[in-house]
Design a protein around this motif. Structure first.
Motif, PDB file in Angstrom:
ATOM      1  N   GLY A  10       0.698  -1.360   0.234  1.00  0.00           N
ATOM      2  CA  GLY A  10      -0.086   0.215   0.032  1.00  0.00           C
ATOM      3  C   GLY A  10       0.791   1.319  -0.052  1.00  0.00           C
ATOM      4  O   GLY A  10       2.096   0.995  -0.249  1.00  0.00           O
ATOM      5  N   LEU A  11       0.023   2.271   0.319  1.00  0.00           N
ATOM      6  CA  LEU A  11       0.813   3.587   0.354  1.00  0.00           C
ATOM      7  C   LEU A  11       1.121   3.931   1.974  1.00  0.00           C
ATOM      8  O   LEU A  11       0.266   3.917   2.726  1.00  0.00           O
ATOM      9  CB  LEU A  11      -0.049   4.717  -0.304  1.00  0.00           C
ATOM     10  N   THR A 119       3.010  -7.447  -4.662  1.00  0.00           N
ATOM     11  CA  THR A 119       2.183  -6.589  -4.266  1.00  0.00           C
ATOM     12  C   THR A 119       3.144  -5.196  -4.176  1.00  0.00           C
ATOM     13  O   THR A 119       4.314  -4.939  -3.951  1.00  0.00           O
ATOM     14  CB  THR A 119       1.922  -6.589  -2.547  1.00  0.00           C
ATOM     15  N   GLN A 120       2.307  -3.945  -4.389  1.00  0.00           N
ATOM     16  CA  GLN A 120       2.980  -2.704  -4.438  1.00  0.00           C
ATOM     17  C   GLN A 120       3.279  -1.981  -3.340  1.00  0.00           C
ATOM     18  O   GLN A 120       2.280  -1.870  -2.478  1.00  0.00           O
ATOM     19  CB  GLN A 120       2.152  -1.728  -5.589  1.00  0.00           C
ATOM     20  N   VAL A 121       4.358  -1.379  -2.923  1.00  0.00           N
ATOM     21  CA  VAL A 121       4.712  -0.781  -1.869  1.00  0.00           C
ATOM     22  C   VAL A 121       4.994   0.612  -2.306  1.00  0.00           C
ATOM     23  O   VAL A 121       5.954   0.775  -3.077  1.00  0.00           O
ATOM     24  CB  VAL A 121       5.564  -1.391  -0.936  1.00  0.00           C
ATOM     25  N   THR A 122       4.236   1.637  -1.753  1.00  0.00           N
ATOM     26  CA  THR A 122       4.684   3.209  -2.321  1.00  0.00           C
ATOM     27  C   THR A 122       4.939   3.908  -1.216  1.00  0.00           C
ATOM     28  O   THR A 122       4.053   3.851  -0.088  1.00  0.00           O
ATOM     29  CB  THR A 122       3.728   3.757  -2.930  1.00  0.00           C
ATOM     30  N   VAL A 123       6.039   4.503  -0.853  1.00  0.00           N
ATOM     31  CA  VAL A 123       6.530   5.325   0.289  1.00  0.00           C
ATOM     32  C   VAL A 123       6.813   6.617  -0.278  1.00  0.00           C
ATOM     33  O   VAL A 123       7.520   6.943  -0.813  1.00  0.00           O
ATOM     34  CB  VAL A 123       7.965   4.885   0.877  1.00  0.00           C
ATOM     35  N   SER A 124       5.648   7.549   0.268  1.00  0.00           N
ATOM     36  CA  SER A 124       5.569   8.852  -0.237  1.00  0.00           C
ATOM     37  C   SER A 124       4.768   9.762   0.578  1.00  0.00           C
ATOM     38  O   SER A 124       3.885   9.219   1.181  1.00  0.00           O
ATOM     39  CB  SER A 124       4.865   8.952  -1.725  1.00  0.00           C
ATOM     40  N   SER A 125       5.365  11.025   0.654  1.00  0.00           N
ATOM     41  CA  SER A 125       4.440  12.140   1.549  1.00  0.00           C
ATOM     42  C   SER A 125       3.356  12.660   0.632  1.00  0.00           C
ATOM     43  O   SER A 125       2.683  13.478   1.295  1.00  0.00           O
ATOM     44  CB  SER A 125       5.428  12.749   2.241  1.00  0.00           C
TER      45      SER A 125
END
Length: 125
Positions: A10-11, A119-125
């Motif tokens: 997830g995000l 599985t998608q991993v998104t690290v963002s502000s």
């Protein structure tokens, strides 16, 4: 049918945590080392972590040491990757992988036999 299914992506904001899970079916999970690989856009597939058949040996890429942990429950046929202190550079598709091994203590970040859909991993502000 040999199957690995990832979940938990997830995000998340930088500094946050995610726990990825891998559900294994269709094979004798005790005979396989389990790993996590990831692929960021435009980059090669990278081994992140692996755990031996009995869980007594685990390895981590230098980029995630001290932040990620891996565990497995052979009875429940599940493997988890706990990811803490996430960084934007951790953004990638994460794949659960399996590698047949005759050694109960072996695992490697270099190759695998099977992998899940990711599985998608998104690290963002």
């Amino acid at each position: 049918q040999f199957e690995l299914v990832e979940s938990g992506g997830g995000l998340v904001q930088p500094g946050g945590s995610l726990r990825l899970s891998c559900a294994a079916s269709g094979f004798t999970v005790d005979d396989y080392t389990i790993g996590w690989f990831r692929q960021a856009p435009g980059k090669d597939l990278e081994g992140v972590s692996c755990i031996s058949r009995t869980g007594n040996n685990a390895q981590f890429a230098d980029s995630v040491k001290g932040r990620f942990t891996i565990s497995r429950d052979n009875a429940k046929r599940t493997i988890h990757l706990q990811m803490n202190s996430l960084l934007p550079e951790d953004t990638a598709i994460y794949y659960c992988t399996a590698l047949y091994s005759t050694s109960p203590s072996f695992c490697t970040l270099r190759y695998f036999d099977h992998r899940g859909p990711g599985t998608q991993v998104t690290v963002s502000s």
